[in-house]
Write an enzyme that holds these catalytic residues in place. Structure first.
Site, short mmCIF file in Angstrom:
data_model
loop_
_atom_site.label_atom_id
_atom_site.label_comp_id
_atom_site.label_asym_id
_atom_site.label_seq_id
_atom_site.Cartn_x
_atom_site.Cartn_y
_atom_site.Cartn_z
N LYS A 11 -1.29 3.71 34.30
CA LYS A 11 -0.34 2.78 33.67
C LYS A 11 -0.57 1.35 34.14
O LYS A 11 -0.68 0.43 33.34
CB LYS A 11 1.08 3.25 33.94
CG LYS A 11 1.43 4.54 33.19
CD LYS A 11 2.85 4.95 33.37
CE LYS A 11 3.21 6.14 32.48
NZ LYS A 11 2.44 7.36 32.78
N LYS A 36 9.62 3.80 31.66
CA LYS A 36 8.91 5.00 32.07
C LYS A 36 8.48 4.91 33.53
O LYS A 36 8.22 3.83 34.05
CB LYS A 36 7.70 5.26 31.17
CG LYS A 36 6.72 4.10 31.04
CD LYS A 36 5.67 4.43 29.97
CE LYS A 36 4.76 3.24 29.71
NZ LYS A 36 3.77 3.52 28.64
N ARG A 74 -4.89 8.08 20.74
CA ARG A 74 -5.84 8.30 21.83
C ARG A 74 -7.25 7.97 21.34
O ARG A 74 -7.75 8.57 20.39
CB ARG A 74 -5.76 9.75 22.30
CG ARG A 74 -6.89 10.21 23.23
CD ARG A 74 -6.96 9.42 24.52
NE ARG A 74 -5.72 9.39 25.25
CZ ARG A 74 -5.30 10.37 26.07
NH1 ARG A 74 -6.04 11.46 26.23
NH2 ARG A 74 -4.17 10.26 26.72
N ARG A 96 8.62 9.89 21.38
CA ARG A 96 7.38 10.17 22.10
C ARG A 96 6.41 10.89 21.19
O ARG A 96 6.75 11.89 20.55
CB ARG A 96 7.67 11.03 23.33
CG ARG A 96 8.59 10.37 24.34
CD ARG A 96 9.01 11.33 25.43
NE ARG A 96 9.76 12.46 24.89
CZ ARG A 96 10.12 13.54 25.61
NH1 ARG A 96 9.80 13.60 26.88
NH2 ARG A 96 10.80 14.51 25.04
N ASP A 114 -4.85 4.71 25.31
CA ASP A 114 -3.70 4.94 24.44
C ASP A 114 -3.30 3.61 23.82
O ASP A 114 -3.06 2.63 24.54
CB ASP A 114 -2.53 5.52 25.24
CG ASP A 114 -2.75 6.97 25.61
OD1 ASP A 114 -3.70 7.59 25.08
OD2 ASP A 114 -1.99 7.49 26.45
N GLU A 124 -1.79 2.57 27.89
CA GLU A 124 -2.26 3.28 29.07
C GLU A 124 -3.78 3.37 29.01
O GLU A 124 -4.39 3.32 27.94
CB GLU A 124 -1.68 4.70 29.17
CG GLU A 124 -0.19 4.76 29.44
CD GLU A 124 0.31 6.17 29.71
OE1 GLU A 124 -0.52 7.06 30.04
OE2 GLU A 124 1.53 6.39 29.60
#
Length: 313
Positions: A124, A159, A209, A232, A272, A280
């Site tokens: 992250k 998060k 992704r 999500r 991501d 990410e």
């Protein structure tokens, strides 16, 4: 070549979609010898890093799909490559494993991804190196800073830094409902650092992704699309995986980052992206090989193997 896979127990693999298994199959089909161990089977013994490992044969059956030989102790530098494929979380034992792998690297082992690079790239926090490619982001323990961020952006996502699979992700809308309670709970009353980002409505088109392999970009992403009222897109949280060709923006971002990360020893990376913005940079055990291959015909495992063989020559 002898290839050692350090992974979770084979019996835990989801045979129909496991990326590590897809790697194993294609490597075996190409004539390479597979070896397997878990991270617990790595030892410093006799002044070297050793794996108590087993020769592995992949079989066609979907039930009894693997066969393991007797345990042998082998120094990691006797393998052509050591492939670290243990799933997160990145806890103290994962960290201990990377330190052992770094010792093996000093003895000549080829470890992918490089353990130093894995330690240096929080999945992250590493996005902060590329601020022009990410959404508005705050990293803090302080409720007051988070409240100010919410006041500015109105719709935010909170998060934990060590979450995986969508675990612990909360959205707080313009009304700020339960903001303090969420921060206190996730942050354990200031004991844990959190990441806060502006909510990206493009999540409705998927949390995408994008795979980087050996400094090259796989031309298709897997869009993890939230279902129902869920925010999500993670497959583990019920998201639907839909393979898509990369957009121009996604390709530009991926082609910029691929050579940089590969040069650092990150042979396999999963970016991501939501709305073309990086959220990410996954470096521990990136997945989605099978889904992309099945839906597009682009053979990701074969692409990975060719890149691996090239890197080892």
């Amino acid at each position: 070549m002898d290839l050692l896979f350090i992974a979770d127990p084979l019996a835990s693999f989801k045979v129909n979609k496991d990326s590590t298994l897809a790697m194993m199959r294609v490597a075996q089909e190409a004539g390479h010898q597979l070896w397997f161990c878990e991270s617990r089977n790595l030892l410093w013994r006799g002044n070297s890093v050793v794996a108590d490992c087993q020769s592995l044969q992949i079989k066609p059956s979907s039930t009894s799909w693997f066969e393991l030989a007797a345990i042998e102790g082998r120094a990691l530098n006797t393998f052509a490559a050591v492939l670290m494929r243990t799933d997160p979380p990145f806890d103290i034992e994962y960290l201990n494993t990377t330190w052992l792998l770094s010792a093996a690297v000093r003895q000549g082992a080829r470890v992918m991804n490089h353990p130093q690079a894995v330690r240096d790239h929080s999945e992250k926090l590493s996005i902060t190196e590329f601020p022009e490619l990410i959404p508005p982001t705050l990293v803090t323990r302080e409720l007051s800073a988070i409240s100010a961020f919410h006041e500015e952006y109105r719709d935010i996502v909170i998060k934990p830094l060590d979450g995986m699979g969508g675990m612990g992700i909360f959205r707080v809308g313009p009304d700020g409902l339960n903001l303090a309670s969420i921060v206190e709970t996730l942050g354990e009353n200031g004991a844990r650092t959190l990441m806060i980002q502006r909510f990206l409505p493009e999540i409705s088109q998927g949390d995408k992704r994008v795979l980087l392999i050996g400094g090259e970009v796989v031309p298709f992403s897997l869009a993890r699309i939230p279902q129902g009222s869920e925010i999500r897109g993670n497959l583990a949280a019920g998201g639907k995986g839909v393979a898509m060709a990369l957009t121009e923006r996604e390709r530009t971002v991926a082609e910029r980052l691929a050579p940089i990360l590969n040069e650092r020893g990150l042979f396999l990376v999963g970016l991501d992206l939501i709305g073309g913005q990086v959220t990410e940079i996954n470096v521990t055990s990136p997945t989605c090989f099978v889904e992309i291959t099945e839906q597009t015909g682009f053979d990701v495992p074969q692409f990975w193997l060719k890149a691996l063989e090239k890197a080892l020559n």
